[in-house]
Design an enzyme around this catalytic site. Structure first.
Site, mmCIF file in Angstrom:
data_model
loop_
_atom_site.group_PDB
_atom_site.id
_atom_site.type_symbol
_atom_site.label_atom_id
_atom_site.label_comp_id
_atom_site.label_asym_id
_atom_site.label_seq_id
_atom_site.Cartn_x
_atom_site.Cartn_y
_atom_site.Cartn_z
ATOM 1 N N GLY A 36 0.631 -1.190 -0.548
ATOM 2 C CA GLY A 36 -0.186 0.688 0.330
ATOM 3 C C GLY A 36 1.204 0.905 -0.245
ATOM 4 N N LYS A 84 1.995 -10.631 -0.074
ATOM 5 C CA LYS A 84 1.456 -11.676 -0.219
ATOM 6 C C LYS A 84 0.150 -12.440 -1.472
ATOM 7 C CE LYS A 84 -2.475 -10.797 3.412
ATOM 8 N NZ LYS A 84 -2.560 -11.517 4.690
ATOM 9 N N THR A 122 -4.878 0.645 0.147
ATOM 10 C CA THR A 122 -4.820 2.262 -0.563
ATOM 11 C C THR A 122 -4.941 1.804 -1.875
ATOM 12 O OG1 THR A 122 -2.722 2.376 1.002
ATOM 13 C CG2 THR A 122 -3.073 3.575 -1.304
ATOM 14 N N GLN A 178 -10.980 5.262 -1.647
ATOM 15 C CA GLN A 178 -11.494 7.157 -2.910
ATOM 16 C C GLN A 178 -11.354 8.420 -2.843
ATOM 17 O OE1 GLN A 178 -15.665 6.167 -2.195
ATOM 18 N NE2 GLN A 178 -15.167 3.601 -3.724
ATOM 19 N N GLY A 179 -11.510 8.828 -1.063
ATOM 20 C CA GLY A 179 -11.878 9.709 -0.938
ATOM 21 C C GLY A 179 -10.580 10.950 -1.766
ATOM 22 N N GLU A 234 -14.114 16.355 3.858
ATOM 23 C CA GLU A 234 -15.219 16.024 4.150
ATOM 24 C C GLU A 234 -15.275 16.033 6.126
ATOM 25 O OE1 GLU A 234 -12.622 12.024 3.180
ATOM 26 O OE2 GLU A 234 -12.547 12.831 1.369
ATOM 27 N N HIS A 272 -13.667 -0.288 9.045
ATOM 28 C CA HIS A 272 -13.461 0.401 7.574
ATOM 29 C C HIS A 272 -11.953 0.648 7.621
ATOM 30 C CE1 HIS A 272 -12.781 3.074 3.962
ATOM 31 N NE2 HIS A 272 -12.510 4.103 4.557
ATOM 32 N N GLU A 311 -1.422 2.136 7.710
ATOM 33 C CA GLU A 311 -2.671 1.638 8.697
ATOM 34 C C GLU A 311 -2.094 0.116 9.723
ATOM 35 O OE1 GLU A 311 -6.137 -0.515 7.017
ATOM 36 O OE2 GLU A 311 -7.447 -0.185 8.563
ATOM 37 N N SER A 360 -5.315 9.073 6.319
ATOM 38 C CA SER A 360 -5.039 7.705 6.693
ATOM 39 C C SER A 360 -3.572 8.029 5.658
ATOM 40 C CB SER A 360 -5.645 6.355 6.596
ATOM 41 O OG SER A 360 -6.273 6.572 5.540
HETATM 42 C C1 SIN Z 1 -13.983 7.835 1.633
HETATM 43 O O1 SIN Z 1 -13.212 8.775 0.971
HETATM 44 O O2 SIN Z 1 -14.968 8.588 2.416
HETATM 45 C C2 SIN Z 1 -12.416 7.877 2.854
HETATM 46 C C3 SIN Z 1 -11.544 8.349 3.015
HETATM 47 C C4 SIN Z 1 -10.842 8.040 4.619
HETATM 48 O O3 SIN Z 1 -11.629 6.457 4.985
HETATM 49 O O4 SIN Z 1 -9.722 8.144 5.062
#
Ligand code: SIN
Length: 537
Positions: A27, A48, A56, A60-61, A126, A350, A374, A390
């Protein structure tokens, strides 16, 4: 009973490989570390699965960083601390927000697909961010764009030996240091001792502990479990973040509907068609994730339903298609029209906030072992991670690891290359495949029902007992990755449960119905675990 090596070698002598650095995982944390370390050192990256099979890649965000004119590292710091519910490591957050913008700009040099309008970067809103701050690529395909760019960078110099489809079973330790890792080639059943002066764990999270998760099937907590077996400290395991808007379905993984949609104005509605977050948080649907999830759970209980709705039908359809092509097309394939339909959503596992405890240079408590992304617990997320911090954490702390390697490798190379290791010998028959599969399924159901968004002493005690029974029912793993994954899932699950049980309060992503309040007097602290020395710390 947990012991340092899960592996039991047979009489066949494992082969050996030698590196300066091995990176485990592909990732953003792993790729960034591998690209940086390979400028100076002999590096192998072991995964693996295939390189792109990571959390990763699914992101999306985007990446949060103070890049906008109205923004500053101080504002980003304040938002991160506020979301973290009193448990952020402020020094680590300072580093994240101050070094973040430069790291993201460097990333943009190799990843040209970051979205711009008239030359200016487009920044999204966000949850719990006080200003638009999230840079994104390909609309809502940031993870795949970033991972592809870093992979190209890693492969272009071809200085990194990439080992795909090789399962790392255990870390190797000698003289109180980590000196590499032992891996299994599932095809031949052969084990390899990969000696390295420094080892970077970047194995991602553990979403597969739960039945409903946005994480891919590879997210089985391997890094945390193997670091724990090797004697490193793990911590904050009770803090598992649930994302408010997983598509309500029984698919695995659950399809995520990015928070950025609410950033563009989408609503959360209950079954009466009301915007239930208005009046609950000043930012309504864009409140911190833990606040939104808590209210969603209340709404679902009240209505007796397992889902609520995300509604974007009042937004411009052209904008939705252009800004969220991935979400739009995926929903279309699943029978939903984002422009016309209310989309059924539910909170879904998540992100693992806890993990391998590291300092501000990504060092774990075991010399020679670093962790990034993570799998690491740097403390930047506190008890509730701020959205889109993240990917930034992986970038910033892998860069710091690379900078730190210079001094560590120089000083530790000779010691780490000392003596040969004795692996325990033993039986490798393993458990039948059917038992492994059914136990994994039962564990996921157990964790979802007893250790999910809402927890209680009764449920946690029952979960701990059942996990113990599951562990006892299994033989030592044989030569199948699934057997090691299950052992790792059980180790991680038992520590999530133990920590959740010990923490007699509700804070951030830990919601205890028997202790509904935040208790700063007794619980403004972290819970750490180390093999043979377990307990609060
Ligand atoms: C998302 O796109 O809502 C996820 C972003 C995140 O978990 O930081």
């Amino acid at each position: 009973m947990t012991r340092p090596y899960l592996l039991a070698a047979t009489d066949r002598e494992p082969r050996s490989r030698f590196y300066d650095v091995i990176v485990i995982g592909s990732g953003i944390g792993g790729l960034t570390a591998a690209v940086g370390a390979a400028r100076q050192w002999k590096v192998a990256l072991i995964t693996k699965s295939v390189l792109r099979d990571t959390t990763t890649f699914l992101a999306q965000g985007g990446i949060a960083a103070a890049l906008g004119e109205q923004d500053s590292p101080q504002l980003h710091f304040d938002d991160t601390i506020r979301a973290g519910a009193g448990l952020c490591n402020e020094e680590a957050v300072e580093i994240l927000v101050n070094e973040g913008p430069a790291r993201v700009r460097e990333l943009m040099e190799i990843c040209p697909k970051f979205d711009r309008a008239g030359g200016d970067l487009v920044l999204a809103s966000e949850g719990a961010h006080s200003v638009p701050r999230v840079a994104h690529a390909g609309g809502d395909s940031t993870g795949s764009e970033v991972a592809s760019a870093l992979t190209r960078a890693m492969q272009s110099g071809s200085r990194v030996q990439v080992l795909e489809n090789e399962f790392v079973v255990d870390l190797l330790t000698s003289g109180g240091r980590c000196v590499g890792a032992v891996s299994l080639d599932p095809g031949s059943g052969a084990f390899t001792l990969n000696y390295a002066t420094a080892t970077v764990l970047a194995t991602g999270g553990c979403g597969q502990v739960y039945s409903l998760t946005t994480n891919p099937t590879v997210a089985t907590g391997d890094g945390v479990a193997m670091a724990y077996r090797a004697g490193a400290t793990i911590g904050d395991m009770e803090f598992v973040q649930f994302h408010p808007t997983g598509l309500y379905s029984d698919e695995s993984p659950i399809f995520l509907i990015t928070e950025a949609l609410r950033g563009e104005g989408a609503y959360l509605l209950n079954h009466a068609g009301e915007r239930f977050m208005v009046g609950i948080d000043p930012q309504a649907e864009l409140g911190p994730r833990d606040v939104v999830v808590k209210e969603m759970v209340r709404q679902m209980r009240e209505s007796g339903q397992e889902f609520l709705f995300l509604d974007a039908t009042h937004l411009d359809c052209g904008m939705l298609q252009e800004r969220f092509p991935n979400v739009y097309h995926n929903l279309k394939e699943k029978g939903y029209d984002l422009c016309r339909d209310r989309i059924p959503v539910a909170p879904v596992c998540h992100y693992m906030i806890g993990g391998v405890v590291t300092d501000i240079w990504g060092r774990s408590t075991l010399p020679g072992l670093y962790a990034s992304g993570e799998v690491a617990s740097t403390g930047v997320h506190g008890a509730n991670r701020l959205a889109s911090n993240s990917l930034l954490e992986g970038l910033v702390f892998s860069d710091r690891i690379v900078r730190h390697l210079d001094s560590y490798i120089g000083q530790a190379r000779d010691e780490a290359r000392g003596g040969r290791l004795e692996l325990p010998r033993g039986d490798r028959t393993g458990s039948p495949d059917s038992l492994v599969a059914s136990t994994r399924h039962s564990l996921q159901k157990l964790m979802s029902s007893r250790v999910g968004t809402v927890r209680s002493e009764e449920g946690l005690m029952a979960a701990l007992e059942e996990i113990g029974t599951m562990e006892e029912s299994l033989a030592s793993p044989g030569a199948d990755p699934e057997q090691y994954e299950l052992a790792n899932l059980l180790t991680v699950a038992s520590h999530i449960v133990k920590a959740a049980l010990l923490r007699e309060e509700s804070r951030g992503s830990q919601l205890r119905e028997d202790y509904p309040s935040q208790d700063d007097i007794n619980w403004k602290r972290h819970l750490n675990f180390r093999l043979r020395e377990e307990g609060g710390g």
